[in-house]
Design a protein around this motif. Structure first.
Motif, mmCIF file in Angstrom:
data_model
loop_
_atom_site.group_PDB
_atom_site.id
_atom_site.type_symbol
_atom_site.label_atom_id
_atom_site.label_comp_id
_atom_site.label_asym_id
_atom_site.label_seq_id
_atom_site.Cartn_x
_atom_site.Cartn_y
_atom_site.Cartn_z
ATOM 1 N N PHE A 353 0.825 -1.206 0.000
ATOM 2 C CA PHE A 353 0.000 0.000 0.000
ATOM 3 C C PHE A 353 0.859 1.256 0.000
ATOM 4 O O PHE A 353 1.899 1.301 0.663
ATOM 5 N N ALA A 354 0.391 2.268 -0.719
ATOM 6 C CA ALA A 354 0.932 3.617 -0.583
ATOM 7 C C ALA A 354 0.037 4.361 0.402
ATOM 8 O O ALA A 354 -1.164 4.505 0.168
ATOM 9 N N ILE A 355 0.599 4.804 1.502
ATOM 10 C CA ILE A 355 -0.144 5.521 2.546
ATOM 11 C C ILE A 355 0.211 7.006 2.432
ATOM 12 O O ILE A 355 1.393 7.372 2.471
ATOM 13 N N PHE A 373 4.295 0.757 1.639
ATOM 14 C CA PHE A 373 4.476 -0.200 2.727
ATOM 15 C C PHE A 373 4.010 -1.594 2.326
ATOM 16 O O PHE A 373 2.950 -1.756 1.719
ATOM 17 N N ALA A 374 4.775 -2.592 2.720
ATOM 18 C CA ALA A 374 4.381 -3.987 2.573
ATOM 19 C C ALA A 374 3.680 -4.453 3.841
ATOM 20 O O ALA A 374 4.093 -4.116 4.953
ATOM 21 N N GLY A 379 3.198 -5.310 11.123
ATOM 22 C CA GLY A 379 2.837 -3.991 10.621
ATOM 23 C C GLY A 379 3.550 -3.661 9.321
ATOM 24 O O GLY A 379 4.405 -4.412 8.840
ATOM 25 N N GLY A 380 3.193 -2.514 8.759
ATOM 26 C CA GLY A 380 3.734 -2.141 7.468
ATOM 27 C C GLY A 380 5.233 -1.887 7.490
ATOM 28 O O GLY A 380 5.755 -1.246 8.401
ATOM 29 N N ARG A 381 5.920 -2.411 6.467
ATOM 30 C CA ARG A 381 7.366 -2.190 6.296
ATOM 31 C C ARG A 381 7.562 -1.278 5.096
ATOM 32 O O ARG A 381 7.132 -1.589 3.985
ATOM 33 N N SER A 382 8.197 -0.131 5.318
ATOM 34 C CA SER A 382 8.364 0.844 4.241
ATOM 35 C C SER A 382 9.383 0.355 3.220
ATOM 36 O O SER A 382 10.490 -0.078 3.581
ATOM 37 N N LEU A 383 9.020 0.473 1.945
ATOM 38 C CA LEU A 383 9.932 0.157 0.850
ATOM 39 C C LEU A 383 10.626 1.402 0.329
ATOM 40 O O LEU A 383 11.533 1.299 -0.500
#
Length: 394
Positions: A353-355, A373-374, A379-383
């Protein structure tokens, strides 16, 4: 550079399983959209992918058959001059066909129906979107490469590109050159036929100008005929907020990132505080990106924590607010699911997702942030990095 045959096999199997689950009586599906054709065959050509329920799929290619066979590991690629050739082998269908109703034109459907004699048509857009929403390790590897380029350019290189007196178009062209040199594929893709060079590149209040795209930010644009790139009249001056909201792609797969910069001096404190709150909202949403979470509930939970004063001009300035906090991303920037009301299927590990929480500030522009984020069990991991934005360029 070819998409591995094992990847194509896995995608087709997942699509068939999804169709069996959602439409137990389906008999045949057809794919014509170039992005979905790439997803299932590994090549973008003018053709028709026929997927019968009880037989192997066939990719019928009008142009270019030679390029399709050179680029693709798909097991059955055949030449056609028109749909008549495919129908001559496939035979009349005489049953409803499942097609991409979001993108297939009536004229295209009419040409297909002339030869296949469907008894009706049903949509398969949601099923393809659900299959594409869960990325494989192969897809992740490409998105991670895109994310690294994205982070490096926007966090490390852009400050040296910002020069007093330059216009938005000058920055856009310089940035494009840098992005491509660093590995960006050269275009970004959206659903519904849309492609773009980079994204939104703004100085000051250009970032809250009205725009036809469903996004929190805006752009002045070159001209009413070309509402893209930026404005040649808008010059960078000290005290400007600079907003860069662009995509980055590697071999088709994209990340989305927004970085903001304070040029020459700090922006007003009220804007800085609003920006910091947007960063906190991003982190809040990211913490909830775990398998099993429901997008509707994430949206309602996070929005319910925000005060009425902060919600004014949140996610868009004036009448242009959007009703989401983030969106799926992959081969297209705007994929499903969306962190918004109405998306009730649980998240799965492998979704990305793009937040992008953002807020318009009068006489300043659009503050806020966006990263890709994956979904993971913690929780989400930023790419695309973790910089909080408002990078000072003095």
């Amino acid at each position: 550079m070819k998409v591995p045959s094992s990847e194509l096999t896995r995608r087709m199997a997942r699509f068939r399983d999804r169709m069996d689950r959602d439409h137990p009586d389906w008999e045949v599906a057809g794919i014509t959209g170039k992005i979905n054709l790439y997803y299932f065959t590994g090549t973008i050509q003018d053709g028709l992918l026929t997927i019968p329920r009880d037989r192997d799929a066939v990719f019928w290619v009008r142009r270019s058959y030679e390029r399709a066979t050179a680029e693709s590991e798909f097991p059955d690629i055949r030449r056609m001059t028109s749909y008549r050739d495919a129908a001559a082998v496939t035979g009349k269908v005489n049953k409803p066909v499942y097609l991409e109703l979001d993108t297939v034109t009536l004229a295209q459907y009419g040409r297909m129906n002339k030869h296949f004699a469907f008894s009706g048509v049903q949509p398969l857009d949601a099923q393809v979107a659900k299959v594409r929403s869960v990325k494989s390790p192969y897809e992740f590897s490409l998105m991670e490469r895109a994310g690294k380029i994205h982070r490096h350019v926007l966090e490390d290189l852009v400050p040296d590109l910002l020069l007093e007196g330059m216009d938005e178009v000058a920055l856009a062209t310089e940035l494009y050159s840098v992005m491509v040199r660093e590995g960006h594929q050269g275009i970004i893709r959206f659903g519904m036929f849309n492609e773009m060079v980079l994204g939104q590149i703004d100085f000051g209040t250009s970032s809250i100008a009205p725009i036809c795209v469903d996004t929190p930010g805006g752009i002045s644009g070159l001209h009413p005929a070309i509402p893209l790139m930026g404005s040649r009249e808008r010059k960078l001056k000290k005290g400007d907020l600079v907003v860069i909201d662009i995509g980055c792609g590697v071999e088709g797969y994209q990340t989305d990132k927004t970085m903001t910069y304070m040029f020459g001096k700090a922006i007003p404190d009220v804007a800085i505080r609003a920006h910091e709150r947007c960063v906190a909202v991003q982190d809040d949403v990211a913490s909830l990106l775990v398998p099993g979470a429901i997008p509707t509930e994430i949206y309602s939970t996070v929005m319910g924590r925000l005060e009425p004063e902060f919600l004014e001009n949140f996610m868009g300035y004036g009448q242009n607010a959007v009703k989401f906090l983030g969106h799926g991303i992959g081969l297209e920037i705007d994929e499903s699911p969306v962190i918004s009301k109405g998306f009730d299927e649980p998240l799965e590990e492998g979704m990305v997702f793009a937040i992008e929480p953002k807020k318009g500030i009068k006489d300043v522009g659009l503050v806020g942030i966006e990263n890709t984020f994956a979904v993971t069990p913690v929780g989400g991991r930023s790419l695309t990095g973790n910089h909080p934005g408002l990078l000072p360029v003095y």
